[in-house]
Design a protein around this motif. Structure first.
Motif, PDB file in Angstrom:
ATOM      1  N   ILE A 417       0.832  -1.209   0.000  1.00  0.00           N
ATOM      2  CA  ILE A 417       0.000   0.000   0.000  1.00  0.00           C
ATOM      3  C   ILE A 417       0.865   1.256   0.000  1.00  0.00           C
ATOM      4  N   ILE A 418       1.910   1.274   0.844  1.00  0.00           N
ATOM      5  CA  ILE A 418       2.795   2.449   0.904  1.00  0.00           C
ATOM      6  C   ILE A 418       3.502   2.637  -0.440  1.00  0.00           C
ATOM      7  N   GLY A 419       3.922   1.528  -1.066  1.00  0.00           N
ATOM      8  CA  GLY A 419       4.562   1.629  -2.371  1.00  0.00           C
ATOM      9  C   GLY A 419       3.620   2.224  -3.413  1.00  0.00           C
ATOM     10  N   ARG A 420       2.351   1.792  -3.384  1.00  0.00           N
ATOM     11  CA  ARG A 420       1.386   2.323  -4.340  1.00  0.00           C
ATOM     12  C   ARG A 420       1.087   3.796  -4.054  1.00  0.00           C
ATOM     13  N   MET A 421       0.965   4.155  -2.776  1.00  0.00           N
ATOM     14  CA  MET A 421       0.723   5.554  -2.413  1.00  0.00           C
ATOM     15  C   MET A 421       1.858   6.445  -2.912  1.00  0.00           C
ATOM     16  N   THR A 422       3.089   5.985  -2.756  1.00  0.00           N
ATOM     17  CA  THR A 422       4.244   6.770  -3.199  1.00  0.00           C
ATOM     18  C   THR A 422       4.219   6.971  -4.707  1.00  0.00           C
ATOM     19  N   SER A 423       3.926   5.905  -5.445  1.00  0.00           N
ATOM     20  CA  SER A 423       3.859   6.015  -6.910  1.00  0.00           C
ATOM     21  C   SER A 423       2.751   6.960  -7.342  1.00  0.00           C
ATOM     22  N   ASP A 424       1.603   6.881  -6.648  1.00  0.00           N
ATOM     23  CA  ASP A 424       0.485   7.762  -7.012  1.00  0.00           C
ATOM     24  C   ASP A 424       0.823   9.223  -6.780  1.00  0.00           C
ATOM     25  N   VAL A 425       1.464   9.532  -5.637  1.00  0.00           N
ATOM     26  CA  VAL A 425       1.816  10.918  -5.347  1.00  0.00           C
ATOM     27  C   VAL A 425       2.824  11.426  -6.376  1.00  0.00           C
ATOM     28  N   ALA A 426       3.829  10.581  -6.700  1.00  0.00           N
ATOM     29  CA  ALA A 426       4.845  11.005  -7.661  1.00  0.00           C
ATOM     30  C   ALA A 426       4.248  11.233  -9.043  1.00  0.00           C
ATOM     31  N   ALA A 427       3.331  10.364  -9.458  1.00  0.00           N
ATOM     32  CA  ALA A 427       2.785  10.461 -10.822  1.00  0.00           C
ATOM     33  C   ALA A 427       1.688  11.512 -10.940  1.00  0.00           C
ATOM     34  N   LYS A 428       0.770  11.560  -9.957  1.00  0.00           N
ATOM     35  CA  LYS A 428      -0.422  12.403 -10.093  1.00  0.00           C
ATOM     36  C   LYS A 428      -0.268  13.792  -9.483  1.00  0.00           C
ATOM     37  N   SER A 429       0.760  13.967  -8.634  1.00  0.00           N
ATOM     38  CA  SER A 429       0.938  15.282  -8.024  1.00  0.00           C
ATOM     39  C   SER A 429       2.249  15.929  -8.460  1.00  0.00           C
ATOM     40  N   LEU A 430       3.368  15.239  -8.246  1.00  0.00           N
ATOM     41  CA  LEU A 430       4.661  15.855  -8.554  1.00  0.00           C
ATOM     42  C   LEU A 430       4.874  15.966 -10.052  1.00  0.00           C
ATOM     43  N   ASN A 431       4.715  14.844 -10.770  1.00  0.00           N
ATOM     44  CA  ASN A 431       4.940  14.889 -12.216  1.00  0.00           C
ATOM     45  C   ASN A 431       3.908  15.760 -12.935  1.00  0.00           C
ATOM     46  N   ALA A 432       2.696  15.707 -12.457  1.00  0.00           N
ATOM     47  CA  ALA A 432       1.630  16.495 -13.100  1.00  0.00           C
ATOM     48  C   ALA A 432       1.631  17.952 -12.631  1.00  0.00           C
ATOM     49  N   ARG A 494     -14.259  21.671   0.797  1.00  0.00           N
ATOM     50  CA  ARG A 494     -13.388  22.517  -0.035  1.00  0.00           C
ATOM     51  C   ARG A 494     -13.789  22.434  -1.514  1.00  0.00           C
ATOM     52  N   LEU A 495     -14.215  21.225  -1.928  1.00  0.00           N
ATOM     53  CA  LEU A 495     -14.710  21.100  -3.299  1.00  0.00           C
ATOM     54  C   LEU A 495     -15.959  21.980  -3.494  1.00  0.00           C
ATOM     55  N   HIS A 496     -16.820  21.995  -2.481  1.00  0.00           N
ATOM     56  CA  HIS A 496     -18.024  22.826  -2.552  1.00  0.00           C
ATOM     57  C   HIS A 496     -17.664  24.306  -2.657  1.00  0.00           C
ATOM     58  N   GLN A 497     -16.531  24.680  -2.037  1.00  0.00           N
ATOM     59  CA  GLN A 497     -16.070  26.075  -2.062  1.00  0.00           C
ATOM     60  C   GLN A 497     -15.267  26.396  -3.331  1.00  0.00           C
ATOM     61  N   GLN A 498     -15.189  25.443  -4.255  1.00  0.00           N
ATOM     62  CA  GLN A 498     -14.494  25.631  -5.534  1.00  0.00           C
ATOM     63  C   GLN A 498     -12.997  25.903  -5.341  1.00  0.00           C
ATOM     64  N   ASN A 499     -12.382  25.185  -4.363  1.00  0.00           N
ATOM     65  CA  ASN A 499     -10.921  25.283  -4.163  1.00  0.00           C
ATOM     66  C   ASN A 499     -10.241  24.556  -5.331  1.00  0.00           C
ATOM     67  N   VAL A 500      -9.522  25.305  -6.169  1.00  0.00           N
ATOM     68  CA  VAL A 500      -8.954  24.746  -7.405  1.00  0.00           C
ATOM     69  C   VAL A 500      -7.975  23.614  -7.106  1.00  0.00           C
ATOM     70  N   LEU A 501      -7.079  23.835  -6.133  1.00  0.00           N
ATOM     71  CA  LEU A 501      -6.077  22.803  -5.813  1.00  0.00           C
ATOM     72  C   LEU A 501      -6.751  21.527  -5.312  1.00  0.00           C
ATOM     73  N   SER A 502      -7.781  21.689  -4.530  1.00  0.00           N
ATOM     74  CA  SER A 502      -8.503  20.512  -4.033  1.00  0.00           C
ATOM     75  C   SER A 502      -9.204  19.781  -5.160  1.00  0.00           C
ATOM     76  N   ILE A 503      -9.762  20.536  -6.114  1.00  0.00           N
ATOM     77  CA  ILE A 503     -10.446  19.916  -7.250  1.00  0.00           C
ATOM     78  C   ILE A 503      -9.459  19.113  -8.102  1.00  0.00           C
ATOM     79  N   GLU A 504      -8.266  19.665  -8.333  1.00  0.00           N
ATOM     80  CA  GLU A 504      -7.283  18.995  -9.190  1.00  0.00           C
ATOM     81  C   GLU A 504      -6.718  17.730  -8.555  1.00  0.00           C
ATOM     82  N   THR A 505      -6.632  17.714  -7.235  1.00  0.00           N
ATOM     83  CA  THR A 505      -6.036  16.552  -6.546  1.00  0.00           C
ATOM     84  C   THR A 505      -7.085  15.739  -5.795  1.00  0.00           C
ATOM     85  N   SER A 506      -8.334  15.923  -6.116  1.00  0.00           N
ATOM     86  CA  SER A 506      -9.408  15.295  -5.333  1.00  0.00           C
ATOM     87  C   SER A 506      -9.313  13.760  -5.357  1.00  0.00           C
ATOM     88  N   SER A 507      -9.176  13.218  -6.563  1.00  0.00           N
ATOM     89  CA  SER A 507      -9.113  11.758  -6.671  1.00  0.00           C
ATOM     90  C   SER A 507      -7.923  11.202  -5.903  1.00  0.00           C
TER      91      SER A 507
END
Length: 539
Positions: A417-432, A494-507
């Motif tokens: 699980i930790i390995g998958r979490m790390t890959s997800d953060v690197a791919a969906k947050s840092l790289n993107a 935060r999504l209800h408040q239209q927080n852009v950063l929260s919307i982009e990283t919601s998933s």
């Protein structure tokens, strides 16, 4: 042909009886025997006597050698004390050969009958294992009688008489035959007993019989050396030193063997008794003479088998001592230590994950390496525990066995699980290039800190099985779940408040919250093993 088959089956029964005694003693007193050996290394006399005593109990110098090798391999004792214990083991084997060759035919059926009744009645208790030891001793005595009975007709065969008559005066050939028979039968005791029988019938001259006895000692040393192939350098140094001591003893006695044989023959002593007592006194005098030279022998063995420079192997298990398998309580303790090491690696993974969460993408590779280490440790622990005979474990050990397996499985899943979490953060947050919102980042950091705390507490409960800490861990699990739910609701707000950063990283954010919830459940699962025991005690 049938007589030869009877002889071979008798030897096999002797070996099997020795195995049963050894495993029974090791399962009941294995930890105590290890303590005796480790505490006796300060002085040569105590180490020597410890080798004699332990070998007399386990009925095998090879078993003592395995214990000593495990100590040396782990750096608990140096090579010199190990060689002293091995010398004592040789004497212990010879003394037990003398004891077991007394006329104990009346004792064999009593030991087998009583042992079977006790073992079948309480096989999982300590007294049941002592019944197993009694069965083994009874089989050894019975096998010795069968060997004598089967050897009688063989000595009358013309071919056998021709073979042994050719040995007259050929001491080297007699040594080789003794060594070969000890290696084939996996027992110097069987070789010595058969030699005594041959000498008693007059088929083998006394001096040749003594040579065969010396050869059987060499055979046991060669067998140990062959068995040590593939082990580390220190292990091979121990068995090599023991073999060299036997070779030196052989070289010292062989020039005098004919003279000694004639002198003993002139005393009109029973040939069988002479062979047995020669085996005892030869080993005793040889080992006492070699005692002052163990330091020199240790240095020689160190030069002959050099310790190759070891490259660091972080993935290798450290505590899974294979020689402890015959002592379930000790083997389980080793597995616990290795499982705690898995917990340490997981904690490192969590710290590296936090660095990735903070933007250090380089740590993703470190997390991947640590995940491989967790998988390797899990496989090693699983295979190690699989070698323990579960049907002979007591109730407490059986429960502990299950706890270790469950905890290792949970930790391995947590690593994935930790390995998958790390890959997800690197791919969906840092790289993107999609950072978390300030509030979301703070929430993930808070949950991360709680995870580290709960992992440490979970490993403490796994080790100590403390009921109060188990209750604390259960409460911590519940608080984590409530906090995780509150953070999920805060993210939706935060999504209800239209927080852009929260919307982009919601998933990604919601996925991490779910993964952290699962991690927390896996870390806190150790509490329930302890709490279940308490509930059963109350019932």
């Amino acid at each position: 042909m049938l007589t030869l088959l009877h002889l071979l089956s008798s030897v096999a029964l002797l070996v099997w009886g020795t195995h049963i005694v050894r495993t029974g003693i090791m399962r009941v007193y294995g930890a105590d025997l290890r303590r005796v050996l480790s505490a006796s290394i300060q002085k040569k006399p105590t180490a020597f006597m410890a080798g004699i005593g332990v070998t007399a109990l386990v009925q095998s110098s090879n078993a003592t050698a395995l214990l000593v090798i495990s100590f040396v391999s782990q750096g608990l004792i140096s090579l010199s004390p190990a060689l002293v214990i091995m010398l004592g083991a040789d004497v212990g084997t010879a003394l037990m050969a003398r004891v077991l060759t007394f006329d104990l035919s009346w004792l064999s059926p009593l030991l087998i009958l009583g042992g079977v009744i006790v073992f079948l009645g309480q096989r999982k208790a300590r007294v049941g294992q002592m019944g197993r030891v009694c069965i083994g001793l009874g089989l050894i005595i019975l096998a010795l009688q069968l060997i004598v009975t089967a050897a009688g007709p063989i000595t009358q065969a013309t071919a056998v008489q021709a073979i042994f008559s050719s040995l007259t005066g050929d001491t080297i050939l007699a040594l080789l035959i003794g060594a070969l028979f000890a290696m084939i039968s996996y027992s110097s005791l069987a070789a010595v007993l058969l030699t005594a029988t041959l000498a008693a019938t007059g088929l083998v001259p006394l001096n040749i019989a003594l040579c065969i006895v010396i050869g059987s000692n060499l055979g046991s040393g060669l067998l140990a050396l062959i068995s040590s192939r593939g082990q580390n350098a220190v292990s091979r140094q121990v068995v090599l030193g023991s073999l060299l001591f036997k070779i030196i003893g052989c070289i010292l006695i062989i020039p005098w063997i004919n003279m000694l044989g004639k002198w003993l023959f002139g005393r009109n002593l029973p040939a069988a008794e002479v062979v047995i007592y020669f085996h005892v006194f030869y080993n005793l005098l040889r080992c006492l003479l070699m005692l002052p030279f163990v330091g020199v022998m240790a240095r020689i063995c160190g030069r002959l088998i050099s310790d190759a420079p070891n490259t660091p192997q972080p993935f290798a298990p450290r505590y899974l001592d294979i020689t402890a398998i015959d002592t379930p309580s000790l083997a389980l303790a080793n597995a616990v230590r290795e499982t705690l090491r898995m917990g340490d690696v997981l904690e490192q993974m969590l710290f590296r994950f936090k660095e990735v969460l903070e933007g250090n993408k380089q740590q993703k590779h470190e997390v991947s390496l640590l995940e491989d280490e967790v998988d390797m440790l899990y496989s090693a622990i699983k295979l190690y525990l699989a070698q323990i005979q579960q049907d002979e474990l007591g109730e407490i050990d059986s429960r502990r066995w299950a706890e270790i397996i469950d905890t290792a499985v949970n930790l391995q899943q947590a690593g994935d699980i930790i390995g998958r979490m790390t890959s997800d953060v690197a791919a969906k947050s840092l790289n993107a290039r999609k950072p978390f919102s300030a509030e979301g980042f703070e929430e993930l950091n808070t949950l991360h800190a709680r995870l580290v705390t709960n992992l440490d507490l979970g490993m403490s409960v796994f080790l100590s099985r403390d009921i109060n800490n188990a209750k604390r861990l259960r409460r911590a699990k519940h608080r984590f779940r409530l906090l995780n739910r509150r953070y999920s609701h805060a993210h939706v707000e935060r999504l209800h408040q239209q927080n852009v950063l929260s919307i982009e990283t919601s998933s990604l954010h919601m996925g991490l919250l779910g993964d952290m919830k699962r991690l927390n459940s896996l870390f806190c699962s150790t509490a329930y093993h302890v709490l279940e025991v308490q509930e059963e005690a109350l019932d």
